[in-house]
Design an enzyme around this catalytic site. Structure first.
Site, short mmCIF file in Angstrom:
data_model
loop_
_atom_site.label_atom_id
_atom_site.label_comp_id
_atom_site.label_asym_id
_atom_site.label_seq_id
_atom_site.Cartn_x
_atom_site.Cartn_y
_atom_site.Cartn_z
N CYS A 1 3.54 17.67 -11.00
CA CYS A 1 4.89 17.70 -11.58
C CYS A 1 5.72 16.48 -11.20
O CYS A 1 6.81 16.29 -11.71
CB CYS A 1 5.63 18.98 -11.21
SG CYS A 1 6.26 18.98 -9.51
N SER B 1 -3.46 -8.78 10.81
CA SER B 1 -4.29 -8.33 9.68
C SER B 1 -5.68 -8.94 9.80
O SER B 1 -5.82 -10.13 10.08
CB SER B 1 -3.66 -8.75 8.34
OG SER B 1 -4.55 -8.40 7.28
N SER B 2 -6.70 -8.11 9.54
CA SER B 2 -8.07 -8.61 9.59
C SER B 2 -8.36 -9.50 8.38
O SER B 2 -9.36 -10.21 8.37
CB SER B 2 -9.04 -7.43 9.63
OG SER B 2 -8.85 -6.61 8.50
N CYS C 1 6.26 23.31 -7.96
CA CYS C 1 5.35 23.93 -8.92
C CYS C 1 4.18 24.66 -8.27
O CYS C 1 3.36 25.27 -8.96
CB CYS C 1 4.84 22.87 -9.91
SG CYS C 1 3.59 21.77 -9.22
N HIS D 1 0.81 -1.22 0.00
CA HIS D 1 0.00 0.00 0.00
C HIS D 1 0.84 1.27 0.00
O HIS D 1 0.40 2.34 0.41
CB HIS D 1 -0.97 -0.02 1.19
CG HIS D 1 -1.99 -1.13 1.09
ND1 HIS D 1 -2.72 -1.59 2.15
CD2 HIS D 1 -2.40 -1.86 0.02
CE1 HIS D 1 -3.54 -2.58 1.75
NE2 HIS D 1 -3.34 -2.76 0.47
N CYS E 1 3.10 22.14 -3.35
CA CYS E 1 4.33 21.57 -3.90
C CYS E 1 5.42 22.64 -3.91
O CYS E 1 5.18 23.76 -4.38
CB CYS E 1 4.08 21.06 -5.32
SG CYS E 1 5.57 20.53 -6.17
P1 NAD Z 1 -7.00 -3.85 9.98
O1 NAD Z 1 -7.09 -2.61 10.77
O2 NAD Z 1 -8.09 -4.21 9.05
O3 NAD Z 1 -6.86 -5.11 10.98
C1 NAD Z 1 -5.95 -5.09 12.02
C2 NAD Z 1 -6.08 -6.41 12.76
O4 NAD Z 1 -5.06 -6.44 13.75
C3 NAD Z 1 -7.41 -6.59 13.48
O5 NAD Z 1 -7.97 -7.85 13.13
C4 NAD Z 1 -7.04 -6.54 14.97
O6 NAD Z 1 -7.77 -7.47 15.74
C5 NAD Z 1 -5.58 -6.95 14.95
N1 NAD Z 1 -4.78 -6.40 16.03
C6 NAD Z 1 -4.93 -5.24 16.72
N2 NAD Z 1 -3.96 -5.09 17.62
C7 NAD Z 1 -3.16 -6.17 17.51
C8 NAD Z 1 -1.97 -6.59 18.17
N3 NAD Z 1 -1.40 -5.85 19.13
N4 NAD Z 1 -1.43 -7.77 17.81
C9 NAD Z 1 -1.98 -8.54 16.84
N5 NAD Z 1 -3.11 -8.19 16.18
C10 NAD Z 1 -3.68 -7.02 16.51
O7 NAD Z 1 -5.60 -3.82 9.27
P2 NAD Z 1 -5.15 -4.50 7.93
O8 NAD Z 1 -5.58 -5.91 7.83
O9 NAD Z 1 -3.74 -4.12 7.77
O10 NAD Z 1 -6.05 -3.66 6.94
C11 NAD Z 1 -5.54 -3.24 5.87
C12 NAD Z 1 -5.52 -1.71 5.75
O11 NAD Z 1 -5.08 -0.99 6.90
C13 NAD Z 1 -4.52 -1.38 4.74
O12 NAD Z 1 -5.11 -0.54 3.80
C14 NAD Z 1 -3.37 -0.69 5.46
O13 NAD Z 1 -2.67 0.09 4.54
C15 NAD Z 1 -4.10 0.01 6.49
N6 NAD Z 1 -3.46 0.51 7.71
C16 NAD Z 1 -2.09 0.69 7.89
C17 NAD Z 1 -1.59 1.15 9.11
C18 NAD Z 1 -0.09 1.33 9.32
O14 NAD Z 1 0.65 1.66 8.40
N7 NAD Z 1 0.40 1.07 10.54
C19 NAD Z 1 -2.45 1.47 10.14
C20 NAD Z 1 -3.84 1.31 9.92
C21 NAD Z 1 -4.32 0.83 8.71
ZN ZN Z 2 4.57 19.96 -8.25
#
Ligand code: NAD
Ligand code: ZN
Length: 247
Positions: free
Chosen positions: A128, A191-192, A152, A117, A149
């Site tokens: 630009c 990850s969910s 530009c 992502h 920016c």
């Molecule tokens: P999500 O928010 O959908 O799911 C997060 C999961 O992590 C949940 O199921 C939750 O129960 C679990 N969780 C929470 N705390 C935890 C812990 N301490 N240990 C283990 N599990 C824990 O996140 P996702 O699946 O990454 O969803 C994808 C989207 O979220 C993407 O678009 C991503 O780019 C974005 N995102 C990124 C960040 C970041 O860069 N840190 C933060 C929030 C969302």
């Molecule tokens: Zn620019």
């Protein structure tokens, strides 16, 4: 013992692969999207995080992004990130595919990180193409909203993250799928597993014969396909697995 079984699988992995989501950074103080305390219990994601709404009103986007950016830029890796970096260094993981844009895997020493992502550490002008560090843009948000920016003057200055309605980076996605086809042990953390195509990575790995380990605070739709499911905090569970691998 599930933690012991996870360690056994990783200890003998030929080519381990990790997929991480927002949960791995939760213990660094970065709110997740879904789940308890998730950002989307506060905001409508499509309203604040789509390319359409960004183009319609960059200032509205930046007002929300300002708060999130200051948290993400100040965040430090937690023991979960560190355990994953140690697994890579020990040859137990070939790569980390991440949905996170916070850069904390790289900060903790992981070298092969595939960002599905994009990265929140940079900002790019849509007119630009010039790029700037997010930290520099962040510093001027108090007096400049939306930020312009430097090259530009355009107001269409966007973090290099993938917003809703934008294509995923094709090279990163292809590499992630290729690694998923080759891996024998797929470790999914924080990850969910409801955002596609990221969730296809572990699905493809399992379909290609890999054994899957899921470490997540809450149940996921893929738990039933996993060899090992550990419901817990990644900052606690991963170091435990790491200790068993090296011990
Ligand atoms: P999500 O928010 O959908 O799911 C997060 C999961 O992590 C949940 O199921 C939750 O129960 C679990 N969780 C929470 N705390 C935890 C812990 N301490 N240990 C283990 N599990 C824990 O996140 P996702 O699946 O990454 O969803 C994808 C989207 O979220 C993407 O678009 C991503 O780019 C974005 N995102 C990124 C960040 C970041 O860069 N840190 C933060 C929030 C969302
Ligand atoms: Zn620019």
């Amino acid at each position: 013992m599930t933690v012991r079984r996870a360690a056994e699988l990783l200890a003998t992995a030929r080519q381990g692969l990790a997929l991480t989501g927002a949960g791995v950074s939760a213990e660094s103080g970065i709110p997740t999207f879904r789940g308890e305390g998730g950002l989307w219990t506060k905001y409508d994601p499509v309203k604040v995080s789509s390319i359409e709404s960004f183009l319609a009103d960059p200032a509205a986007y930046w007002r929300v992004s300002k708060e999130r950016g200051s948290i993400a830029l100040a965040a430090r890796p937690n023991p979960g990130h560190e355990a994953l970096a140690a697994m890579e260094a020990a040859g137990r993981l070939a790569a980390i595919v991440t949905q996170n844009t916070d850069g904390l895997h790289q900060d903790s020493g992981s070298t092969h990180v595939i960002e599905l992502h994009g990265s929140g550490r940079m900002v790019q002008c849509l007119e630009c193409g010039s790029r700037e560090a997010r930290a520099d843009v962040q510093r001027r948000l108090d007096t400049e909203m939306p930020p312009h920016c430097r090259s530009c003057g355009s107001i269409f200055l966007k973090p290099t993250v993938v917003l809703f309605g934008e294509p995923m980076p094709a090279a990163a996605l292809n590499e992630a799928f290729e690694l998923a086809r080759q891996t024998d042990v797929m470790l999914v953390v924080g990850s969910s597993l409801v955002v596609y195509p990221a969730a296809e990575v572990p699905l493809l790995a399992v379909q290609s014969g890999a054994l899957m380990i899921v470490v997540n605070a809450e149940p996921t739709p893929f738990d039933r396909f996993a060899e090992v499911v550990i419901h817990g905090r990644s900052g606690e569970v991963l170091p435990e697995i790491g200790r068993l691998i090296s011990g």
